[in-house]
Design a protein around this motif. Structure first.
Motif, short mmCIF file in Angstrom:
data_model
loop_
_atom_site.label_atom_id
_atom_site.label_comp_id
_atom_site.label_asym_id
_atom_site.label_seq_id
_atom_site.Cartn_x
_atom_site.Cartn_y
_atom_site.Cartn_z
N VAL A 198 9.14 -4.43 -2.29
CA VAL A 198 8.48 -5.12 -3.31
C VAL A 198 9.17 -5.13 -4.59
CG1 VAL A 198 6.53 -5.29 -5.03
CG2 VAL A 198 5.90 -4.68 -2.44
N HIS A 199 9.72 -4.02 -5.08
CA HIS A 199 10.50 -3.91 -5.89
C HIS A 199 12.00 -4.74 -5.86
CE1 HIS A 199 8.34 -1.17 -8.59
NE2 HIS A 199 8.04 -0.30 -7.57
N PRO A 208 -4.92 -16.10 5.62
CA PRO A 208 -4.77 -15.18 4.91
C PRO A 208 -6.20 -14.59 4.03
CG PRO A 208 -3.49 -16.61 3.59
CD PRO A 208 -4.08 -17.35 4.98
N GLU A 209 -6.94 -15.65 3.36
CA GLU A 209 -8.17 -15.28 2.91
C GLU A 209 -9.22 -14.51 3.93
OE1 GLU A 209 -7.12 -18.41 2.86
OE2 GLU A 209 -6.08 -18.51 1.01
N LYS A 210 -9.24 -15.06 5.00
CA LYS A 210 -10.14 -14.46 6.16
C LYS A 210 -9.69 -13.16 6.48
CE LYS A 210 -11.89 -18.38 8.19
NZ LYS A 210 -11.96 -19.33 9.71
N ALA A 211 -8.45 -13.02 6.82
CA ALA A 211 -7.63 -11.62 7.32
C ALA A 211 -7.88 -10.59 6.11
CB ALA A 211 -6.21 -12.05 7.63
N ASN A 225 3.11 -11.29 1.07
CA ASN A 225 3.57 -12.53 1.80
C ASN A 225 3.16 -13.57 0.67
OD1 ASN A 225 4.25 -11.31 4.07
ND2 ASN A 225 2.46 -11.52 4.95
N GLN A 226 2.27 -13.33 -0.37
CA GLN A 226 2.23 -14.50 -0.95
C GLN A 226 2.78 -14.39 -2.44
OE1 GLN A 226 -2.34 -14.31 -1.09
NE2 GLN A 226 -2.43 -15.47 0.62
N ALA A 227 3.91 -13.41 -2.51
CA ALA A 227 4.59 -13.26 -3.63
C ALA A 227 3.86 -12.66 -4.81
CB ALA A 227 5.37 -14.29 -4.10
N GLU A 228 2.78 -11.93 -4.50
CA GLU A 228 1.89 -11.41 -5.50
C GLU A 228 2.26 -9.89 -5.71
OE1 GLU A 228 -1.86 -12.55 -3.97
OE2 GLU A 228 -1.93 -14.31 -4.76
N TRP A 229 3.29 -9.77 -6.46
CA TRP A 229 4.02 -8.33 -6.32
C TRP A 229 3.20 -7.39 -6.83
CZ3 TRP A 229 6.97 -9.84 -2.86
CH2 TRP A 229 7.72 -11.07 -2.97
N ALA A 249 -3.60 -0.94 3.14
CA ALA A 249 -2.13 -1.38 3.24
C ALA A 249 -2.04 -2.79 3.76
CB ALA A 249 -1.36 -0.49 4.19
N TYR A 250 -2.58 -3.19 4.80
CA TYR A 250 -2.68 -4.55 5.35
C TYR A 250 -3.12 -5.75 4.33
CZ TYR A 250 -1.88 -2.46 9.73
OH TYR A 250 -1.71 -1.74 10.91
N GLN A 251 -4.07 -5.37 3.30
CA GLN A 251 -4.36 -6.22 2.43
C GLN A 251 -3.26 -6.28 1.27
OE1 GLN A 251 -7.82 -4.32 0.89
NE2 GLN A 251 -9.05 -6.19 1.26
#
Length: 136
Positions: A132-133, A59-62, A95-99, A87-89
């Motif tokens: 997300v919500h 995920p960091e590279k992407a 995916n990392q639950a960083e809402w 948007a992809y970021q």
């Protein structure tokens, strides 16, 4: 003719990326490939297609490369490409639950395109925001 040009562009980016990936970092090789492709929309689309395949494992590279694709899209005036990179970021944050970070990216992405023209993108961002919500 357009389909052949797009296919050749995708293939060129893939081959260039594969060749340079062995001797450089991923970021450097993708950016070099895009520069050699004259930074066209098809090359940016190919970059995003590749990143989608690695974003769960790396995920960091992407995330960095989606940002680079968004910046390159901005440079050539490809506003939908710029918005998709952001948007992809957001999807990586999701995916990392960083809402909160995901929401910030989705709203930022909405602001980068004329949503009266890009209705599919607008709908996708509102769907992502709703997801997300729902997860919070």
């Amino acid at each position: 003719m357009y389909m052949i040009k797009a296919l050749l562009s995708h293939l060129t980016v893939f081959l260039l990326f594969s060749f340079y990936a062995f001797s450089q970092t991923e970021l450097e090789s993708v950016l070099l490939s895009l520069e050699q492709e004259e930074k066209n929309e098809a090359a940016i689309t190919a970059l995003y297609d590749y990143l989608y395949s690695i974003e769960l494992q790396e995920p960091e590279k992407a995330y960095r490369l989606y940002g680079a694709g968004s910046d390159l899209s901005n440079d050539i005036g490809y506003e939908l490409g710029q918005a998709k990179g952001v948007a992809y970021q957001g999807a990586i944050h999701y995916n990392q639950a960083e809402w909160e970070q995901a929401l910030e990216k989705y709203f930022e992405s909405l602001g980068l395109v004329d949503t009266s023209v890009e209705l599919r993108h607008k709908a996708a961002m509102f769907n992502n925001i709703g997801n997300v919500h729902n997860m919070q």
